[in-house]
Write a protein that holds these residues in place. Structure first.
Motif, mmCIF file in Angstrom:
data_model
loop_
_atom_site.group_PDB
_atom_site.id
_atom_site.type_symbol
_atom_site.label_atom_id
_atom_site.label_comp_id
_atom_site.label_asym_id
_atom_site.label_seq_id
_atom_site.Cartn_x
_atom_site.Cartn_y
_atom_site.Cartn_z
ATOM 1 N N ARG A 221 0.801 -1.228 0.000
ATOM 2 C CA ARG A 221 0.000 0.000 0.000
ATOM 3 C C ARG A 221 0.835 1.279 0.000
ATOM 4 O O ARG A 221 0.282 2.359 0.133
ATOM 5 C CB ARG A 221 -0.922 0.006 1.220
ATOM 6 N N VAL A 222 2.131 1.148 -0.099
ATOM 7 C CA VAL A 222 2.978 2.345 -0.127
ATOM 8 C C VAL A 222 3.682 2.409 -1.459
ATOM 9 O O VAL A 222 3.839 1.405 -2.178
ATOM 10 C CB VAL A 222 4.024 2.315 1.017
ATOM 11 N N ASP A 223 4.108 3.611 -1.815
ATOM 12 C CA ASP A 223 4.802 3.771 -3.090
ATOM 13 C C ASP A 223 6.237 3.259 -2.978
ATOM 14 O O ASP A 223 6.722 2.918 -1.898
ATOM 15 C CB ASP A 223 4.775 5.241 -3.531
ATOM 16 N N SER A 224 6.932 3.202 -4.109
ATOM 17 C CA SER A 224 8.273 2.641 -4.150
ATOM 18 C C SER A 224 9.256 3.419 -3.287
ATOM 19 O O SER A 224 10.209 2.863 -2.755
ATOM 20 C CB SER A 224 8.777 2.589 -5.593
ATOM 21 N N ALA A 225 9.036 4.716 -3.134
ATOM 22 C CA ALA A 225 9.952 5.522 -2.329
ATOM 23 C C ALA A 225 9.870 5.156 -0.854
ATOM 24 O O ALA A 225 10.861 5.252 -0.119
ATOM 25 C CB ALA A 225 9.647 7.003 -2.523
ATOM 26 N N GLN A 226 8.678 4.764 -0.418
ATOM 27 C CA GLN A 226 8.495 4.390 0.990
ATOM 28 C C GLN A 226 8.657 2.895 1.243
ATOM 29 O O GLN A 226 8.810 2.477 2.392
ATOM 30 C CB GLN A 226 7.086 4.817 1.447
ATOM 31 N N ALA A 227 8.659 2.100 0.159
ATOM 32 C CA ALA A 227 8.707 0.643 0.331
ATOM 33 C C ALA A 227 9.993 0.193 1.004
ATOM 34 O O ALA A 227 9.984 -0.778 1.764
ATOM 35 C CB ALA A 227 8.554 -0.042 -1.027
ATOM 36 N N VAL A 228 11.109 0.913 0.716
ATOM 37 C CA VAL A 228 12.377 0.494 1.297
ATOM 38 C C VAL A 228 12.347 0.584 2.822
ATOM 39 O O VAL A 228 12.926 -0.254 3.518
ATOM 40 C CB VAL A 228 13.528 1.349 0.713
ATOM 41 N N TRP A 229 11.631 1.581 3.333
ATOM 42 C CA TRP A 229 11.528 1.722 4.786
ATOM 43 C C TRP A 229 10.632 0.650 5.394
ATOM 44 O O TRP A 229 10.911 0.127 6.486
ATOM 45 C CB TRP A 229 10.999 3.111 5.138
ATOM 46 N N VAL A 230 9.564 0.298 4.676
ATOM 47 C CA VAL A 230 8.692 -0.775 5.159
ATOM 48 C C VAL A 230 9.424 -2.108 5.139
ATOM 49 O O VAL A 230 9.290 -2.925 6.065
ATOM 50 C CB VAL A 230 7.404 -0.834 4.313
#
Length: 419
Positions: A221-230
């Motif tokens: 549910r998050v974009d690629s920019a935030q996926a690394v943090w998830v």
């Protein structure tokens, strides 16, 4: 009764010591007398009565000084042995007990102690103590000190079982000295620590599971920019979950779960293949393969779940610290009533002084490297507990060909009776 026993002990020890000193003094006097005779017969010997009397007087004075010195040393040793905080006993070449201080009498439940009248087996029945004495008597001069740790059960149900640790020291004339330590307080502290760790791990398990489910939900549910943090959050959560699971397993084994093994007929060869299949996703990127040799079947009575965990930890350790592109070797063997399991890799190995330390919980030879590989520092500690729960042994060294860590496990094939 205690005062009378103390008086008898003192008189007995004093009499033996006095006889020993008299015997030693008699031998020394004979040697000195022979020396005087040879001196008299020598061409350089003094011939006047005054010179001979002076020489004899000096010799007797030296004998008296030696006697006083030896008597003082013997009294000092008697004082120390009676007041040592550890148990001390000494047996001769026939295992007749010659010394036994009050602490040893209390730990081994020895009543009405008298020196030199009974064999050790007549005073106390302990298979582990007998084995320690025999191993100490046969050890080489440069061998490390023999030691044992076991639960001592007094014969006849007299008193509660007590955990003991003993060290054996070889003495001249095949005598053996044994030092005993009461491990009851240490065991109680260890159990309190394990219960605390188990309680904390149980409290952490539920919230960590919730965090994991939340992170897995956010991944899609998050974009690629935030996926690394998830992804990073999920990986750290999984690492903490593995740590909690290892803590729970180690605490359960330390708190006696090893005595409640679910025993079945188990084939270690099958468990090795199953464990490798689970770890293959870690091994493939490093181009590592399994080399399984030895007997095609290695069957024994054991707890399948825990033996699988043992093999999984050993293989995981070999993959992480083995050289990329090199195989992980597993050797299975059956010898007599035992099954042997060997695991070794092509990694850097360990320094000799770390072979025992790596079995301690949370010990890491290289903290940064262990964390980067996802290690918790509990893997080998769990392995040893599982091995000991099955009545087996484990040894570590560096392999003579590959140089990597070489772990050798021996497990009894026979069915164990849970305590």
């Amino acid at each position: 009764m205690g005062l009378a026993a103390g008086i008898l002990i003192g008189l007995g020890v004093g009499l033996v010591c006095a006889l020993l000193l008299l015997w030693q003094s008699h031998r020394r006097f004979k040697r000195e007398l022979q020396r005087l005779v040879s001196l008299v017969n020598s061409p350089l010997a003094p011939h006047s009565p005054e010179e001979m009397l002076s020489l004899l007087s000096r010799q007797l004075r030296q004998q008296q000084l030696d006697w006083v010195s030896q008597n003082q040393q013997l009294q000092d040793w008697q004082y120390l042995s009676q007041r040592l905080p550890w148990g001390y006993l000494r047996v001769d070449e026939n295992n007749v007990v010659l010394d036994c201080n009050p602490v040893a009498q209390r730990l081994l439940r020895i009543n009405q102690w008298q020196p030199g009248i009974k064999l050790l087996l007549e005073w106390v029945r302990s298979y582990e103590l007998d084995q320690l004495i025999e191993a100490t008597r046969q050890q080489q001069a440069d061998s490390p000190t023999q030691s044992r740790e076991w639960i001592f059960y007094p014969s006849g149900g007299d008193g509660k079982p007590i955990p003991l640790r003993a060290w054996g020291l070889p003495l001249p004339r095949s005598h053996v000295a044994i030092f005993l330590e009461d491990r009851l307080e240490a065991k109680m502290l260890t159990q309190q620590r394990d219960r605390w760790a188990s309680d904390v791990a149980h409290e952490l398990k539920t919230p960590l599971t919730s965090i994991r489910l939340l992170a897995e939900t956010l991944q899609s549910r998050v974009d690629s920019a935030q996926a690394v943090w998830v992804d990073r959050l999920l990986n750290e959560t999984l690492r903490l979950i593995r740590l909690v699971e290892d803590l729970l397993e180690l605490s359960a084994l330390n708190l006696g779960a090893g005595s409640q093994l679910q025993l079945h007929s188990v084939d270690l060869a099958v468990l090795v293949r199953e464990a490798w299949q689970s770890l293959e996703p870690l091994a493939k990127p490093r181009q590592q393969e399994l080399h399984l040799t030895g007997t095609k079947q290695a069957c024994l009575w054991g707890d399948e779940q825990r033996l699988y965990r043992l093999i999984l930890n050993l293989l995981d350790n070999a993959i992480k610290y083995g050289k990329p592109g090199s195989p992980v070797h597993v050797v299975l063997a059956e010898a007599g009533s035992e099954v042997g399991l060997e695991v070794y890799d092509h990694g850097p190995g360990l320094a000799a002084d770390q072979f025992e330390s790596v079995f301690q919980p949370f010990y890491r030879t290289d903290t940064a490297r262990a964390r980067s590989k996802g290690g918790t520092g509990l893997g080998l500690a769990i392995v040893r507990q599982i091995v000991e729960a099955h009545g087996g042994t484990i040894q570590l060294s560096n392999h003579f060909q590959t140089g990597g860590l070489w772990i050798r496990v021996k497990l009894p094939q026979k069915r164990l009776d849970p305590l």
